[in-house]
Design a protein around this motif. Structure first.
Motif, PDB file in Angstrom:
ATOM      1  N   VAL A   1     -17.791 -33.671  48.619  1.00 28.63           N
ATOM      2  CA  VAL A   1     -18.405 -32.345  48.714  1.00 28.63           C
ATOM      3  C   VAL A   1     -19.884 -32.435  48.412  1.00 28.63           C
ATOM      4  N   VAL A   2     -20.674 -31.796  49.260  1.00 29.81           N
ATOM      5  CA  VAL A   2     -22.105 -31.637  49.017  1.00 29.81           C
ATOM      6  C   VAL A   2     -22.313 -30.211  48.514  1.00 29.81           C
TER       7      VAL A   2
ATOM      8  N   ALA B   1     -22.644 -28.337  36.045  1.00 27.79           N
ATOM      9  CA  ALA B   1     -21.392 -28.240  35.295  1.00 27.79           C
ATOM     10  C   ALA B   1     -20.200 -28.186  36.245  1.00 27.79           C
ATOM     11  N   ALA B   2     -20.351 -27.441  37.337  1.00 29.55           N
ATOM     12  CA  ALA B   2     -19.269 -27.357  38.322  1.00 29.55           C
ATOM     13  C   ALA B   2     -19.021 -28.714  38.966  1.00 29.55           C
TER      14      ALA B   2
ATOM     15  N   GLU C   1     -11.712 -33.887  38.623  1.00 28.65           N
ATOM     16  CA  GLU C   1     -10.501 -33.619  39.387  1.00 28.65           C
ATOM     17  C   GLU C   1     -10.353 -34.571  40.568  1.00 28.65           C
ATOM     18  N   GLY C   2     -11.232 -35.568  40.649  1.00 29.77           N
ATOM     19  CA  GLY C   2     -11.091 -36.587  41.677  1.00 29.77           C
ATOM     20  C   GLY C   2     -11.884 -36.356  42.943  1.00 29.77           C
ATOM     21  N   VAL C   3     -12.777 -35.368  42.943  1.00 31.33           N
ATOM     22  CA  VAL C   3     -13.595 -35.088  44.127  1.00 31.33           C
ATOM     23  C   VAL C   3     -14.959 -35.761  43.961  1.00 31.33           C
ATOM     24  N   ARG C   4     -15.415 -36.416  44.989  1.00 33.39           N
ATOM     25  CA  ARG C   4     -16.749 -37.013  44.959  1.00 33.39           C
ATOM     26  C   ARG C   4     -17.750 -35.917  45.310  1.00 33.39           C
ATOM     27  N   VAL C   5     -18.633 -35.589  44.375  1.00 33.65           N
ATOM     28  CA  VAL C   5     -19.553 -34.460  44.558  1.00 33.65           C
ATOM     29  C   VAL C   5     -20.993 -34.940  44.450  1.00 33.65           C
TER      30      VAL C   5
END
Length: 572
Positions: A403-404, A418-419, A426-430
């Motif tokens: 996610v970008v 923070a988000a 939770e395992g998402v690449r941000v």
């Protein structure tokens, strides 16, 4: 701890039901998410129902808190009435409704509330009153859906009301009858919707309603339905010679249900917003949205509505709301192209898309623009910045491995950070791109390419955003010192890169001065985002100025809606 049984449906029963429902959905949400294949296999029905009930619980608790504050006053009446409590539950669900299932649930609760509020403020309702409420709930929910489909939560709600109507008992007996009728109807849903039969599951929304009715039984009896009764029957498709009739029926129904099943060719976006509008305007809105897409549900009344629709033209859906009244809390979700159906035994998972963009936007028009570009949006109304939890929820809705995140506001950088951290946990690449204005976000989206490597995409988007100077034209709310001098309340301010650069009295003149200053350093593309309160002629004047004074510079104009600033300007 066992619940204390309640004999009548009163304010305390409403409060108890809310709490039990939230806990029950908390336990069942993953299972409900897993069987979500209709109308879109986006794996979030359980979560949407949980969030909708969570909002209802908050509203009921707020009513109780208000009565507690007033308890010491001479004219205090004690706790809330049944009408107040059930009305708060319905209102909370309405303003917090998520997804198709949450929106229908909000109308079910509103239908129940209408029965009790129509009687004034009775202290409680008996079995007869609860029967009437369940009947009106089912009817009003069906009326709220543009094209009702059998084999869904609507069918389950009608069956619950029918079963409740056949008993003359007290509230406990009515609740149990409604629950049993709903369970039987839920078990039959695969025979009514071929998409459910092929996936081997019951309807997810109906499963959620059965869960709520089980909580209602516990409210009146002090005990949840027994383990045997609580088991939700999941249909399983029989293959081979053992079920030739069912198999033949399934094959025959495959073509009939093509329009109902999400096969990857359905509408690209889910659009949800609250709307302040009159009844006549909402009737026109229903017709317009029905022509734009499907899964249309419009619930509410008394000037406040919750609108849900699946469309390809997200901007058109939002514009229709603007024409009807005042839309806000706009949520646009891109379904992506990775959602799949699986059949046979096992759970039908929703596959994550590889990459998504989540963006904070300041106005309805920009929400539509970003949504059409494939982004999941979070609306930031003037004076109401989103919390980190809202951004995390948007990341979850995007349902992607990568996610970008575009905060589009310098004040949101810590909130967005923070988000991002929570989503990573939770395992998402941000990747957080520190965009300071929505026009920088537009520039970043313009170069976004999901097919290239994540790091390369982030670098390109960051570079495009950083190469975009940003400005806004707004009106001073009070007298203050600025970097351009003292301004008075009502003055027109031109801010460049966050600092006040121009103070004036005319919007067009200030905007032209700001644009000249920005283009003095060069530029290839000017982006203008016009707010609702800006003069309609300002963009035409600026476009003409660019054509006449700055050769080889292009101009793009967007309508931002109620975005706070009169005008946003970007120069790339």
């Amino acid at each position: 701890m066992a619940q204390v049984p309640r004999r009548f449906f009163d304010a305390l029963a409403v409060r108890t039901w809310c709490g039990l429902s939230l806990r029950a959905l908390g336990r069942a949400r993953e299972e409900i998410d897993a069987i979500n294949v209709y109308p879109v296999a986006d794996g979030d029905t359980g979560t949407n129902l949980y969030l909708t009930v969570e909002s209802a619980v908050a509203a009921v608790e707020a009513v109780y808190a208000a009565h507690a504050v007033d308890a010491g006053k001479p004219d205090a009446r004690g706790g809330p009435s049944l009408a107040e409590a059930v009305g708060a539950m319905a209102h909370g669900a309405l303003i917090g409704a998520r997804g198709n299932s949450g929106t229908i649930l909000a109308q079910l609760l509103r239908g129940m509330a209408q029965v009790f509020t129509a009687r004034g403020e009775p202290a409680h309702a008996d079995g007869r009153g609860l029967r009437q409420a369940l009947r009106h709930a089912a009817e009003s929910a069906r009326q709220a859906v543009a094209h009702p489909v059998e084999g869904t939560v609507l069918t389950v709600a009608s069956a619950a009301a029918d079963a409740a109507g056949e008993t003359e008992g007290d509230c406990a007996e009515v609740a149990r009858a409604a629950y049993e009728g709903a369970r039987e109807a839920l078990a039959a849903t695969p025979g009514q919707l071929p998409v459910l039969r092929r996936a081997g599951v019951v309807d997810a929304g109906g499963h959620g309603l059965v869960t709520l009715l089980a909580a209602l039984v516990e409210t009146f009896t002090g005990r949840a339905p027994g383990p045997g009764a609580a088991v939700v029957p999941h249909a399983r498709v029989a293959h081979g010679a053992e079920d030739p009739v069912g198999r033949r029926a399934e094959e025959e129904a495959a073509g009939e249900c093509a329009a109902d099943e999400d096969d990857g060719n359905g509408p690209a976006f889910e659009v949800i917003y609250l709307l302040e509008a009159e009844d006549a305007a909402v009737a026109r809105l229903r017709r317009r949205l029905d022509a734009l897409g499907n899964s249309l549900v419009v619930v509410g009344g008394d000037g406040l509505w919750n609108v849900h629709v699946h469309v390809d033209d997200a901007g058109g859906a939002v514009e229709a709301g603007v024409e009807a009244g005042r839309p806000y809390r706009i949520r646009i979700t891109h379904f992506g192209h990775g959602d799949v159906h699986t059949t046979g035994a096992g759970r039908p998972p929703r596959e994550r898309t590889q990459r998504a963009v989540v963006a904070v936007v300041p106005g309805e028009g920009l929400a539509g623009l970003y949504g059409e570009a494939g982004a999941t949006t979070v609306l930031a109304r003037p004076g109401e910045p989103p919390a980190s939890g809202e951004l995390v929820e948007a990341v979850r809705r995007a349902h992607a491995r990568e996610v970008v995140l575009l905060p589009n506001d310098v004040e949101l950088r810590h909130t967005a950070a923070a988000a991002a951290e929570q989503a990573r946990a939770e395992g998402v690449r941000v990747a957080l791109i520190p965009t300071r204005s929505a026009v920088q976000g537009i520039a970043a989206l313009a170069v976004h390419e999901p097919g290239r490597r994540f790091d390369e995409d982030v670098v390109a988007m960051t570079s495009a955003a950083g190469a975009t100077r940003y400005a806004e034209v707004t009106v001073a709310e009070h007298r203050s010192w600025t970097t351009a001098g003292i301004c008075q309340a009502g003055d027109v301010l031109g801010l460049v890169d966050g600092d006040v650069a121009v103070i004036g009295a005319d919007v067009t003149a200030v905007a032209a001065t700001v644009l000249d200053r920005m283009l003095s350093a060069g530029g290839e593309l000017v982006t203008l985002v016009l707010g609702d309160e800006a003069p309609g002629t300002v963009t035409a004047h600026l476009e003409a100025r660019v054509r006449e004074a700055y050769l080889a510079v292009d101009t793009v104009v967007h309508r931002g809606g109620r975005q706070g600033a009169l005008l946003l300007i970007g120069v790339e």
